[in-house]
Motif scaffolding. Structure first.
Motif, mmCIF file in Angstrom:
data_model
loop_
_atom_site.group_PDB
_atom_site.id
_atom_site.type_symbol
_atom_site.label_atom_id
_atom_site.label_comp_id
_atom_site.label_asym_id
_atom_site.label_seq_id
_atom_site.Cartn_x
_atom_site.Cartn_y
_atom_site.Cartn_z
ATOM 1 N N ASN A 1 36.900 23.760 40.723
ATOM 2 C CA ASN A 1 36.553 25.138 39.907
ATOM 3 C C ASN A 1 35.478 24.630 39.180
ATOM 4 O O ASN A 1 34.873 23.387 39.054
ATOM 5 C CB ASN A 1 37.935 25.423 39.210
ATOM 6 C CG ASN A 1 39.116 26.250 40.023
ATOM 7 O OD1 ASN A 1 38.513 26.985 40.590
ATOM 8 N ND2 ASN A 1 39.599 25.187 39.871
ATOM 9 N N TYR B 1 33.185 34.101 32.757
ATOM 10 C CA TYR B 1 34.354 33.732 33.420
ATOM 11 C C TYR B 1 35.616 34.152 33.333
ATOM 12 O O TYR B 1 35.724 35.412 33.423
ATOM 13 C CB TYR B 1 34.862 32.965 31.983
ATOM 14 C CG TYR B 1 34.177 31.839 31.292
ATOM 15 C CD1 TYR B 1 33.525 31.092 31.919
ATOM 16 C CD2 TYR B 1 33.766 32.490 30.180
ATOM 17 C CE1 TYR B 1 32.492 30.467 31.055
ATOM 18 C CE2 TYR B 1 32.926 31.536 29.544
ATOM 19 C CZ TYR B 1 31.690 30.429 30.206
ATOM 20 O OH TYR B 1 31.494 29.624 29.559
ATOM 21 N N ASP B 2 36.046 33.663 34.736
ATOM 22 C CA ASP B 2 37.154 34.450 35.723
ATOM 23 C C ASP B 2 38.717 34.373 34.692
ATOM 24 O O ASP B 2 39.273 34.964 34.831
ATOM 25 C CB ASP B 2 37.401 33.359 36.900
ATOM 26 C CG ASP B 2 36.406 34.078 38.142
ATOM 27 O OD1 ASP B 2 35.952 34.961 38.352
ATOM 28 O OD2 ASP B 2 35.724 33.134 38.105
ATOM 29 N N TYR B 3 39.249 32.426 34.365
ATOM 30 C CA TYR B 3 40.043 32.756 33.564
ATOM 31 C C TYR B 3 39.272 31.912 32.209
ATOM 32 O O TYR B 3 38.517 30.865 31.892
ATOM 33 C CB TYR B 3 40.529 31.373 34.474
ATOM 34 C CG TYR B 3 40.996 32.005 36.104
ATOM 35 C CD1 TYR B 3 42.473 32.317 35.459
ATOM 36 C CD2 TYR B 3 40.591 31.672 36.676
ATOM 37 C CE1 TYR B 3 43.626 32.931 36.735
ATOM 38 C CE2 TYR B 3 41.445 32.370 38.021
ATOM 39 C CZ TYR B 3 42.653 32.446 37.729
ATOM 40 O OH TYR B 3 43.644 33.124 38.715
ATOM 41 N N THR C 1 37.328 41.017 31.783
ATOM 42 C CA THR C 1 38.247 41.109 33.145
ATOM 43 C C THR C 1 39.206 40.155 33.748
ATOM 44 O O THR C 1 39.987 40.337 34.472
ATOM 45 C CB THR C 1 37.681 41.926 34.936
ATOM 46 O OG1 THR C 1 36.423 40.845 34.521
ATOM 47 C CG2 THR C 1 36.958 43.004 34.595
ATOM 48 N N GLU C 2 38.364 39.035 32.386
ATOM 49 C CA GLU C 2 38.945 37.831 33.058
ATOM 50 C C GLU C 2 40.724 37.720 31.884
ATOM 51 O O GLU C 2 40.761 38.186 31.796
ATOM 52 C CB GLU C 2 37.850 36.941 31.984
ATOM 53 C CG GLU C 2 37.966 36.987 30.991
ATOM 54 C CD GLU C 2 37.250 37.772 30.732
ATOM 55 O OE1 GLU C 2 36.086 37.791 30.080
ATOM 56 O OE2 GLU C 2 37.767 39.115 29.708
ATOM 57 N N LYS C 3 41.273 36.474 32.898
ATOM 58 C CA LYS C 3 42.595 36.377 33.047
ATOM 59 C C LYS C 3 42.524 35.531 31.685
ATOM 60 O O LYS C 3 41.958 34.305 31.343
ATOM 61 C CB LYS C 3 43.164 35.996 33.804
ATOM 62 C CG LYS C 3 44.728 35.772 34.286
ATOM 63 C CD LYS C 3 45.593 35.752 35.012
ATOM 64 C CE LYS C 3 46.945 35.588 35.152
ATOM 65 N NZ LYS C 3 46.930 35.570 36.974
ATOM 66 N N LYS D 1 36.810 29.212 41.321
ATOM 67 C CA LYS D 1 36.309 29.667 40.366
ATOM 68 C C LYS D 1 36.151 29.651 38.707
ATOM 69 O O LYS D 1 35.351 28.203 38.206
ATOM 70 C CB LYS D 1 38.032 29.906 39.355
ATOM 71 C CG LYS D 1 38.619 30.843 40.791
ATOM 72 C CD LYS D 1 38.166 32.495 40.885
ATOM 73 C CE LYS D 1 38.642 33.094 41.980
ATOM 74 N NZ LYS D 1 38.527 34.147 42.125
ATOM 75 N N LYS D 2 35.359 30.025 38.131
ATOM 76 C CA LYS D 2 35.243 29.949 36.209
ATOM 77 C C LYS D 2 35.667 29.656 35.733
ATOM 78 O O LYS D 2 36.304 30.407 35.529
ATOM 79 C CB LYS D 2 32.785 30.667 36.173
ATOM 80 C CG LYS D 2 32.393 30.530 37.145
ATOM 81 C CD LYS D 2 30.804 31.622 36.910
ATOM 82 C CE LYS D 2 30.317 30.633 35.388
ATOM 83 N NZ LYS D 2 28.964 31.136 34.754
ATOM 84 N N VAL D 3 36.037 28.732 35.089
ATOM 85 C CA VAL D 3 36.941 28.862 34.104
ATOM 86 C C VAL D 3 36.589 27.918 32.529
ATOM 87 O O VAL D 3 35.832 27.121 32.765
ATOM 88 C CB VAL D 3 38.038 27.893 35.035
ATOM 89 C CG1 VAL D 3 39.733 27.452 33.619
ATOM 90 C CG2 VAL D 3 38.212 28.088 36.285
#
Length: 599
Positions: A22, A169-171, A195-197, A290-292
Motif C-alpha cells: 500500500n 486517503y482510503d484509510y 468517505t475514508e475509513k 490503497k492510500k493509507v
C-alpha cells in the motif's frame, strides 16, 4: 485566547514511507513545534481557549504519569501563566512510575494530586473545592467530577485538522484512548461528507467501551458545536496487550523497525501499539493498493522513557523465550547448538516447567537466565541457562539476573541453587564463585556441579515489597548491589528503619544500622520515597526519624553516601545538618560522603 505562538495555525508534514502493498503516509504531528509536539498540544490549546471563554483562570487536568496531555497542558499553562493542577491516578495494579512526561509536568510548576482510579470523582471534587478557597475559578477539562459535559471541546482540534487531510486517503489509522482525537476526526468527516475509513487502534479500552465513549462524544459535539449524523465508528481492540501502558514483543519490534528503517520514533504506550495494529490489520484484511494515512499522535518523551536503560523482566511467552534462547545460546560454552539441543523444544520446556528472565534493550533480548524450581524434596533450584550478549558484558547484567533468580528461589522455598559448568570454562566458574557458588562434584568427564546455599534471614517482607517499587529510582539499582530480599531481611533483623506511612502503607523509609558500639557510628544505607510521594518532604521526615533512633541507640554520629548529582537530596541533607566527610582511602570516591554529628 491570544495565540502568541501562532500554534493553532501550524500544519505538520505528511511523509510517505516504503511499503510493498500500500501507499503508507505518516502525518507527523509528533513534529508539532511545542513541548515535543503531538496531538495533545493541539487539544490542550482548545481546552485553554475554552477556559478563557468561560472566564476561568485555573486548569485542572487528568492523566497518569505517562500522560502526554498532562505534559502539554502543564507546559502551555506555564507559558500563559495559568495555574495548573493534574489529577493523577495510579496504574490498574496500584503502582506508579516516574516518566519524562511526569518530570516535565513538575518542571513547569504544575501540581500533581495523586489518587487511585476508584476515587477519581472524590479527588476531583476535593481539588476543585480547594482551588476555589484560594479565590481562583477552576476549569476541569473533562466537565464535571464524573468526567462528563465537556467532550466536545477537545474534539475541535482534530475536526479542524481533518480539513487538511480530507479526500486524500482510503484509510486513516491512529491510536485511540480517550477518544478525543478519533472523535474529532469523525466529526470532521461527518461535517465534510468524507468517505475514508477511520480506524482507531485502542490503547486502553475494549472496542465496545471505546465506541460507547465515542458515541457520547459525538452526540455532545452535535449538540454543542454543529449538528452531525451518519458517522461510522471503527475501533480495533486486538492490540491492547494487557491494557494501557503495556506492550509485547511485536510492539517492540515495530518500534525498532520504524526507528532504524524510517528514522521515526514510536512509543510503546500509544503510537507503537497503533502502528503495529495498523500493519497487522492491513495484512489480516489482505488490503492492497490503497492510500493509507497513519496519524503520528506524538509521545516522544515516552519514546525516550522506553529507550532509557535496559529493562529486566520475566518472560513467559513461548515465542519470546525461543527468540532469547536462539539469540543468546551462542554465548554458552559450548553453545546449545553445538550440543545438538533442539532450541524450540528447550524453550518450550522452560516455558512449561521453569522460569525465564531477560534484559531487553530496544526490544532485543540481551541477556537470559532460566531454570527450574520444582525440586521440593532437596529444596534445590536448578539454573539451566545464563548468558549475556558480548557487547553488554561488563554492565553487571549477570549480577542482576542472579539476584532475580535467587530472590525467586527463596520465595519458592528453595534452600540451594545448583548448576552445571564445563571444566574448561574457567571464566564462568570464576563468575559463579564471585557470587558464592562452590564446586561440589563432577557432573561428567567434561563438566562440574556448582552449588550455593541461599541465605534467607527471614522477615522483611513489607520492606522487600517497598524496595522492589523504588529500587530503579537509584543511579545504580539496589538489586545490582545486593539481593533485595536479603537486604530487606537484614534491615528487619539487624538494622534500624524509620518509616513514614499513609493509611498503613509504607510511603518512605530511611534504613541503615545503629549497632556499632565501638565507634558509635551509625550508617544510613537507603533513603527513598514511593514515586508519587517524592519531593513532598517525606524522605526528610524518615531521615529525621532515623536520627532520633540513632541518638537513642547511643550513636555519636551518622554517615551516608549520596550521589553528587542529586542536588535535591544533598540540599535536604544539608538542612538536616550533614556536612562533607573527607577520609583517606575513600571506599566510594564517586559519591559524596556526608556525616552528621549527634549532640
Amino acid at each position: 485566547m491570544q495565540d502568541d505562538f501562532g500554534l493553532m495555525q501550524i500544519k505538520t508534514p505528511v511523509i510517505q514511507i516504503p511499503d510493498e502493498k500500500n501507499s503508507i503516509y505518516i502525518k507527523r504531528d509528533d513534529l508539532f513545534p511545542f513541548s515535543f509536539g503531538g496531538n495533545k498540544v493541539r487539544i490542550a490549546l482548545e481546552f485553554i481557549n475554552d477556559m478563557k471563554k468561560q472566564g476561568k483562570d485555573c486548569i485542572v487536568g487528568y492523566g497518569n504519569a505517562r500522560s502526554n496531555l498532562s505534559r502539554a497542558l502543564a507546559n502551555l499553562c506555564y507559558q500563559f501563566k495559568i495555574p495548573c493542577h493534574i489529577i493523577s491516578p495510579a496504574d490498574e495494579d496500584g503502582t506508579r512510575i516516574d516518566t519524562y512526561n511526569s518530570k516535565m509536568v513538575l518542571s513547569c510548576d504544575a501540581k500533581f494530586h495523586y489518587c487511585r482510579k476508584t476515587n477519581v470523582k472524590e479527588t476531583v471534587e476535593s481539588v476543585l473545592n480547594d482551588i476555589r478557597k484560594e479565590g481562583l475559578k477552576p476549569y476541569y477539562i473533562y466537565g464535571d467530577s464524573t468526567g462528563k459535559g465537556n467532550e466536545h471541546t477537545p474534539m475541535l482540534a482534530y475536526a479542524k485538522l481533518y480539513e487538511e487531510i480530507k479526500g486524500q486517503y482510503d484509510y486513516i489509522f491512529l491510536a485511540t484512548g480517550t477518544g478525543m482525537t478519533q472523535g474529532g476526526l469523525l466529526a470532521g468527516k461527518a461535517i465534510n461528507n468524507g468517505t475514508e475509513k477511520i480506524i482507531g487502534i485502542s490503547v486502553a479500552r475494549s472496542a465496545a467501551q471505546e465506541i460507547e465513549v465515542l458515541l457520547k462524544s459525538l452526540e455532545c459535539f452535535s449538540d454543542r458545536i454543529q449538528k452531525i449524523e451518519n458517522y461510522e465508528i471503527n475501533v480495533e481492540d486486538a492490540y491492547l496487550c494487557d491494557g494501557y501502558g503495556t506492550y509485547n514483543r511485536q510492539i517492540e519490534k515495530t518500534i525498532h523497525q520504524q526507528l532504524t528503517c524510517n528514522g521515526m520514533p514510536l512509543d510503546p504506550t500509544y503510537t507503537g501499539k497503533a502502528f503495529w495494529g495498523m500493519q497487522d490489520y492491513l495484512n489480516r484484511k489482505c488490503i492492497t493498493g490503497k492510500k493509507v494515512l497513519f496519524i503520528h499522535t506524538g509521545g516522544t518523551p515516552l519514546f525516550f522513557d522506553y529507550m532509557n536503560g535496559i529493562q529486566l523482566r520475566e518472560v513467559s511467552d513461548n515465542n519470546a523465550v525461543e527468540e532469547a534462547v536462539e539469540r543468546l545460546e551462542i554465548m554458552l560454552v559450548p553453545s546449545l547448538s553445538e550440543r545438538d539441543v533442539n532450541l524450540a523444544q528447550y524453550a518450550e520446556k522452560l516455558c512449561i516447567h521453569g522460569r525465564v528472565w531477560c534484559h531487553y534493550d530496544m526490544g532485543k533480548p540481551v541477556s537470559i537466565i532460566a531454570g527450574y524450581f520444582n525440586d521440593m524434596t532437596s529444596q534445590t533450584a536448578y539454573l539451566s541457562m545464563l548468558a549475556v550478549a558480548k557487547e553488554y558484558q561488563g554492565k553487571k547484567l549477570a549480577s542482576s539476573l542472579l539476584s532475580e533468580f535467587e530472590d525467586y528461589a527463596i520465595q519458592k522455598g528453595m534452600a540451594y541453587v545448583k548448576l552445571e559448568v564445563r571444566k574448561h570454562n574457567t571464566a564462568a566458574q570464576n563468575l559463579y564463585r564471585k557470587f558464592g557458588y562452590e564446586i561440589i562434584d563432577e557432573a561428567s568427564e567434561t563438566s562440574l556441579y556448582m552449588k550455593k546455599k541461599l541465605k534467607n534471614i527471614g522477615g522483611g517482607k513489607e520492606i522487600y515489597k517497598f524496595l522492589k517499587k523504588v529500587e530503579r529510582l537509584f543511579p545504580v539499582p539496589l538489586s545490582e548491589r545486593e539481593q533485595l530480599i536479603m537486604l530487606a531481611s537484614k534491615f528487619e533483623k539487624y538494622g534500624t528503619v524509620s518509616y513514614v506511612r499513609e493509611n498503613g502503607k509504607i510511603i518512605a523509609i530511611c534504613a541503615g544500622y545503629t549497632n556499632d558500639q565501638v565507634q558509635r557510628l551509625g550508617y544510613i544505607s537507603v533513603v527513598a520515597s514511593l514515586p508519587e510521594y517524592t519531593n513532598k518532604g517525606y524522605g526528610k521526615v524518615a531521615v529525621q526519624g532515623f536520627i532520633e533512633k540513632a541518638k537513642n541507640a547511643g550513636m555519636k554520629a551518622i554517615h551516608l553516601y549520596a550521589d553528587k548529582e542529586n542536588k535535591i537530596a544533598l540540599n535536604m541533607y544539608g538542612k538536616l545538618g550533614f556536612v562533607d566527610w573527607i577520609i583517606p582511602d575513600e571506599l566510594r570516591p564517586e559519591d559524596k560522603h556526608l556525616i552528621r554529628w549527634i549532640l
